[in-house]
Design an enzyme around this catalytic site. Structure first.
Site, mmCIF file in Angstrom:
data_model
loop_
_atom_site.group_PDB
_atom_site.id
_atom_site.type_symbol
_atom_site.label_atom_id
_atom_site.label_comp_id
_atom_site.label_asym_id
_atom_site.label_seq_id
_atom_site.Cartn_x
_atom_site.Cartn_y
_atom_site.Cartn_z
ATOM 1 N N SER A 1 -16.393 8.637 4.174
ATOM 2 C CA SER A 1 -16.920 7.851 5.284
ATOM 3 C C SER A 1 -17.945 6.870 4.744
ATOM 4 O O SER A 1 -18.736 7.210 3.855
ATOM 5 C CB SER A 1 -17.569 8.764 6.332
ATOM 6 O OG SER A 1 -18.316 8.010 7.266
ATOM 7 N N SER B 1 20.843 -9.876 13.400
ATOM 8 C CA SER B 1 20.455 -10.248 12.036
ATOM 9 C C SER B 1 18.961 -10.136 11.783
ATOM 10 O O SER B 1 18.527 -9.415 10.883
ATOM 11 C CB SER B 1 20.925 -11.674 11.745
ATOM 12 O OG SER B 1 20.503 -12.072 10.459
ATOM 13 N N HIS C 1 -0.884 27.540 21.506
ATOM 14 C CA HIS C 1 -1.755 26.685 22.330
ATOM 15 C C HIS C 1 -3.087 26.419 21.636
ATOM 16 O O HIS C 1 -4.088 26.100 22.285
ATOM 17 C CB HIS C 1 -2.007 27.319 23.704
ATOM 18 C CG HIS C 1 -0.779 27.896 24.333
ATOM 19 N ND1 HIS C 1 0.160 27.127 24.992
ATOM 20 C CD2 HIS C 1 -0.297 29.160 24.358
ATOM 21 C CE1 HIS C 1 1.138 27.898 25.420
ATOM 22 N NE2 HIS C 1 0.901 29.137 25.037
ATOM 23 N N ARG D 1 16.964 -7.194 9.496
ATOM 24 C CA ARG D 1 16.194 -7.562 8.301
ATOM 25 C C ARG D 1 14.820 -6.902 8.301
ATOM 26 O O ARG D 1 14.217 -6.709 7.254
ATOM 27 C CB ARG D 1 16.015 -9.086 8.227
ATOM 28 C CG ARG D 1 17.277 -9.865 7.901
ATOM 29 C CD ARG D 1 17.012 -11.353 8.012
ATOM 30 N NE ARG D 1 18.229 -12.132 7.910
ATOM 31 C CZ ARG D 1 18.650 -12.738 6.798
ATOM 32 N NH1 ARG D 1 17.932 -12.631 5.700
ATOM 33 N NH2 ARG D 1 19.764 -13.440 6.785
ATOM 34 N N THR E 1 34.789 -13.333 4.882
ATOM 35 C CA THR E 1 33.777 -13.910 5.752
ATOM 36 C C THR E 1 32.410 -13.449 5.257
ATOM 37 O O THR E 1 32.312 -12.583 4.369
ATOM 38 C CB THR E 1 33.991 -13.480 7.215
ATOM 39 O OG1 THR E 1 33.070 -14.185 8.054
ATOM 40 C CG2 THR E 1 33.781 -11.984 7.384
ATOM 41 N N ARG F 1 0.783 -1.228 0.000
ATOM 42 C CA ARG F 1 0.000 0.000 0.000
ATOM 43 C C ARG F 1 0.820 1.286 0.000
ATOM 44 O O ARG F 1 0.342 2.319 -0.466
ATOM 45 C CB ARG F 1 -0.921 0.032 1.230
ATOM 46 C CG ARG F 1 -1.935 -1.083 1.288
ATOM 47 C CD ARG F 1 -2.602 -1.148 2.654
ATOM 48 N NE ARG F 1 -3.508 -0.024 2.877
ATOM 49 C CZ ARG F 1 -4.811 -0.039 2.628
ATOM 50 N NH1 ARG F 1 -5.370 -1.125 2.144
ATOM 51 N NH2 ARG F 1 -5.563 1.020 2.866
#
Length: 476
Positions: free
Chosen positions: A281, A326, A151, A330, A103, A12
């Protein structure tokens, strides 16, 4: 497609462009680019890697055999080694040198940095386009007087355009933060299992200079100025926190904007766009709910709360690394980007289609202006020979009476009539009404808009003119 959970961020809210940046295809193709950069670097620094092997790797860089990788991962339970295996199946001559000395974080962490950097660039582009639309709006309405609120009570007037500069200034601050973080992004490089480059020192037979050069060469091949100078197995997870702080800052600014638009729509002074066939609505057919602004607020709340995730991850890493980052990464990083992408699309769509109702603004303004004009009226009456202290008390009492007429009796504000009827002021109703020119009460608001746009915003837009002109399509 209806029998499993689908993320609303994908379905969406977020654009296809942002979704692709954090897609599996983008990630795994980036892995292969990193393996190519590593092999090229190792060849250029004298290791037994051939151009033929590199050419073979490049030939299959975009053609990923996903099914082979999936089947292999079911067997070995390791995503990186599964893709090394799959790549090797396509590149038999290069199989033995793929991932040499590296690695898993070589591809995983470097890719995360690359994707976040690309995501920030897209966010930046959209942010600047929102700024451009807000600047246009501010300039168009810089002279339109309106009630200001403190305010949420009527206060000294401002202009519609000046209020827009308040939204715009917050985005300028966000852009400064974004550019700082974007300009500081570096790769992890090839640091090895604990960040010591021990495997590369072995490969290069104790040549420390080649180890250092390898990092720099990989960074440049991937479009970065350099690598973080030290690390454990991973780059510092504080980088993720810095990135999400930028996203959360944009969310804060967007939320504030959306609040103001929703309040203004309640006042019927300004409305967000409402499409011809849009339903406000399910029950009340007449309603024009500010659903875009509400969605901005909702997504912004998500991003602002999401920023705690990388904080928790960074603060709880053990020594050179643990793997409890990890699963969190993700989720939190891509979804933070997807949410902000949706926020900025909504922001751009709303600003591009804002509807201003000057007559309603003027009506509200004039209903309160007699109270706000009392200081000027007081000065005029003193100039005509009145006693300042006496007149101040009279205005106070008459203001209270006018206020009661409005609040308790539902009448119009008749303060001017009450003042005109008091001979102590020596001012006729016609003279008082002449003081009711709205532009007299907005101070330097129009000039402040001009100065802000000229000195702060327009230079940014001019420097980024090639990325302007974006439009946003909103889903649902």
């Amino acid at each position: 497609m209806y029998d499993k959970y689908q993320s609303p961020l994908s379905e969406r809210y977020a654009s296809r462009e942002m979704q692709y940046i954090f897609s599996p295809d983008k990630k795994f193709k980036t892995w292969r680019k990193l393996w190519i950069a590593l092999a090229e670097t190792e060849m250029e620094l004298g290791l037994p890697v051939t151009q033929e092997q590199i050419d073979e790797l490049k030939a299959s860089a975009e053609d990923i055999n996903y099914e082979v990788a999936r089947e292999r991962e079911r067997l070995v339970r390791h995503d990186v080694m599964s893709h090394v295996y799959a790549y090797g199946q396509q590149c038999p001559r290069a199989r033995g040198i793929i991932h040499l000395g590296a690695t898993s974080c070589y591809v995983g962490d470097n890719t995360d940095i690359i994707l976040m950097t690309e995501g920030l660039r897209l966010v930046r582009r959209k942010l600047i386009n929102v700024m451009a639309e807000l600047a246009r709006f501010a300039d168009s309405y810089k002279n339109q007087p309106t009630l200001a609120f403190t305010h949420f009570q009527p206060a000294q007037p401002t202009t519609v355009g000046k209020r827009a500069t308040l939204w715009l200034q917050e985005l300028c601050l966000d852009l400064e933060d974004l550019d700082h973080v974007l300009g500081s992004m570096k790769l992890l490089g090839s640091k090895g299992t604990t960040g010591t480059q021990a495997s590369f020192l072995e490969l290069f037979e104790g040549d420390h200079d080649k180890c250092r050069r390898a990092d720099q060469m990989i960074a440049e091949k991937m479009g970065f100025e350099g690598c973080y100078p030290v690390s454990g197995q991973t780059y510092s997870r504080k980088v993720d926190t810095r990135v999400l702080n930028v996203l959360a800052g944009i969310a804060q600014s967007a939320h504030k904007f959306s609040n103001d638009i929703r309040l203004l729509q309640h006042l019927k002074e300004i409305e967000e766009p409402f499409e011809k066939n849009q339903i406000g609505s399910s029950a009340m057919a007449y309603k024009r709910n500010p659903m875009r602004s509400e969605r901005i607020a909702s997504l912004s709340n998500y991003v602002m709360s999401d920023v705690i995730n990388p904080m928790l991850v960074a603060s709880t890493q053990w020594f050179e690394r643990t793997l409890d980052d990890s699963a969190n990464k993700r989720l939190s990083i891509p979804e933070g980007f997807l949410a902000v992408d949706g926020i900025l699309d909504l922001y751009l769509n709303v600003v591009d289609g804002l509807v201003v109702y000057p007559k309603v603004i003027e009506k509200h303004f004039m209903a309160e202006l007699p109270f706000m004009a009392t200081e000027n009226i007081l000065m005029d009456a003193v100039k005509a020979g009145g006693d300042r202290q006496e007149l101040h008390e009279k205005i106070r009492q008459l203001s209270m009476e006018a206020g009661r007429n409005v609040k308790e009796k539902g009448l119009e504000n008749n303060l001017l009539e009450l003042i005109a009827q008091d001979p102590a002021f020596g001012l006729s109703l016609e003279e008082l009404e002449r003081t009711m020119e709205p532009a007299r009460y907005v101070g330097r608001a129009p000039q402040q808009v001009d100065e802000f746009l000229t000195e702060v915003v327009n230079p940014v837009l001019a420097a980024n003119r090639e990325i302007l002109g974006m439009k946003a399509d909103i889903t649902v």
